[in-house]
Design an enzyme around this catalytic site. Structure first.
Site, PDB file in Angstrom:
ATOM      1  N   LYS A  83      31.509 -18.638  31.463  1.00 18.43           N
ATOM      2  CA  LYS A  83      32.195 -18.274  32.375  1.00 18.43           C
ATOM      3  C   LYS A  83      32.180 -19.575  33.776  1.00 18.43           C
ATOM      4  O   LYS A  83      30.646 -18.654  34.030  1.00 18.43           O
ATOM      5  CB  LYS A  83      32.902 -16.642  32.681  1.00 18.43           C
ATOM      6  CG  LYS A  83      33.750 -16.316  33.498  1.00 18.43           C
ATOM      7  CD  LYS A  83      33.840 -14.459  33.476  1.00 18.43           C
ATOM      8  CE  LYS A  83      34.727 -14.322  33.406  1.00 18.43           C
ATOM      9  NZ  LYS A  83      34.950 -12.907  34.553  1.00 18.43           N
TER      10      LYS A  83
HETATM   11  C1  E4P Z   1      38.395 -11.576  35.161  1.00 13.86           C
HETATM   12  O1  E4P Z   1      38.005 -11.998  34.466  1.00 13.86           O
HETATM   13  C2  E4P Z   1      36.771 -10.378  36.093  1.00 13.86           C
HETATM   14  O2  E4P Z   1      36.604  -9.970  36.007  1.00 13.86           O
HETATM   15  C3  E4P Z   1      38.390  -9.456  36.568  1.00 13.86           C
HETATM   16  O3  E4P Z   1      39.468  -9.447  36.193  1.00 13.86           O
HETATM   17  C4  E4P Z   1      38.338  -9.070  38.024  1.00 13.86           C
HETATM   18  O4  E4P Z   1      38.889  -8.258  38.500  1.00 13.86           O
HETATM   19  P1  E4P Z   1      39.142  -7.392  39.910  1.00 13.86           P
HETATM   20  O5  E4P Z   1      39.631  -7.963  41.002  1.00 13.86           O
HETATM   21  O6  E4P Z   1      39.883  -6.211  39.760  1.00 13.86           O
HETATM   22  O7  E4P Z   1      37.203  -7.514  40.437  1.00 13.86           O
END
Ligand code: E4P
Length: 214
Positions: A83
């Protein structure tokens, strides 16, 4: 629609995986930090359970650092997807890693322009953040839909992960709009399971059965 779980919690992953509906997992540094466990062994444990794409995020913000971390991360398991946050260095790193057949999930996508650049850099996945846009008064789902349109219109091999999903209504919109993947917090999967009429129905069936068999 593919369902990913957005967590680094092993118990949550085991539970949802045992339902036979889990296609992958996404993590991020905040989710990993919450578990207070070693990063690499957590990712390894998740990969062993899921046996599907598991996103593990780099911490470095510079191109060289991202590449070095990414090359370490993919040694953990064949299921690791690196990522990378959407930045100029992140884009460059995505192109480099994609050319080496290392799958990248470009994260923190907040505009269609960022999305198209990530697709062009060869990202295997792009993650538009729905809930965080809603939080600042924008229509987060609109972005996820635009991302899917870009991928479909131009035929990119990238898949769209609707991220930052907050509630079942988001999931409904993801399905209605044919978005490839939803990455869901454990809580949202549990909310999807529930319907009061199902519970009432079971109760009624059981009491009718009991009364008839007295
Ligand atoms: C995506 O890969 C992220 O880990 C995640 O969806 C972030 O979500 P949040 O805005 O609830 O932290």
């Amino acid at each position: 629609m593919q369902i990913f779980l957005d967590t680094a919690n092993i118990e949550e992953i085991k539970e949802i995986s045992s339902l036979g509906i889990l296609d992958g997992v996404t993590t991020n540094p905040s989710l990993i930090a919450k578990e207070k466990k070693d990063f690499k062994s957590t990712i390894k444990a998740i990969c062993d359970i899921v046996k599907g794409p598991v996103s593990a995020e780099v911490i470095a913000t510079d191109y060289e650092g991202m590449i070095t971390e990414a090359e370490e991360l993919v040694k953990i398991s064949e299921y690791v997807v690196v990522k990378i946050p959407f930045t100029l260095d992140g884009l460059k790193a995505t192109r480099y890693l994609s050319d080496k057949d290392i799958p990248v999930n470009m994260t923190l996508i907040f505009s269609p322009n960022q999305a198209v650049l990530a697709c062009k850099a060869g990202a295997r996945y792009i993650s538009p953040f729905v809930g965080r846009l809603d939080d600042i008064g924008h229509d987060g789902m609109e972005l996820a839909i635009q991302c899917q349109d870009i991928v479909d219109t131009y035929g990119y091999e990238t898949e769209v992960i609707a991220a930052s999903v907050r509630h079942p209504e988001h999931v409904l919109k993801i399905m209605e709009n044919g978005i490839d993947i939803a990455t869901l917090p454990h809580k949202v999967v549990m909310q999807m399971l529930k319907h009061p009429l199902t519970d009432i129905g079971i109760e009624k069936f059981l009491s009718d059965w009991k009364n008839a068999n007295k």
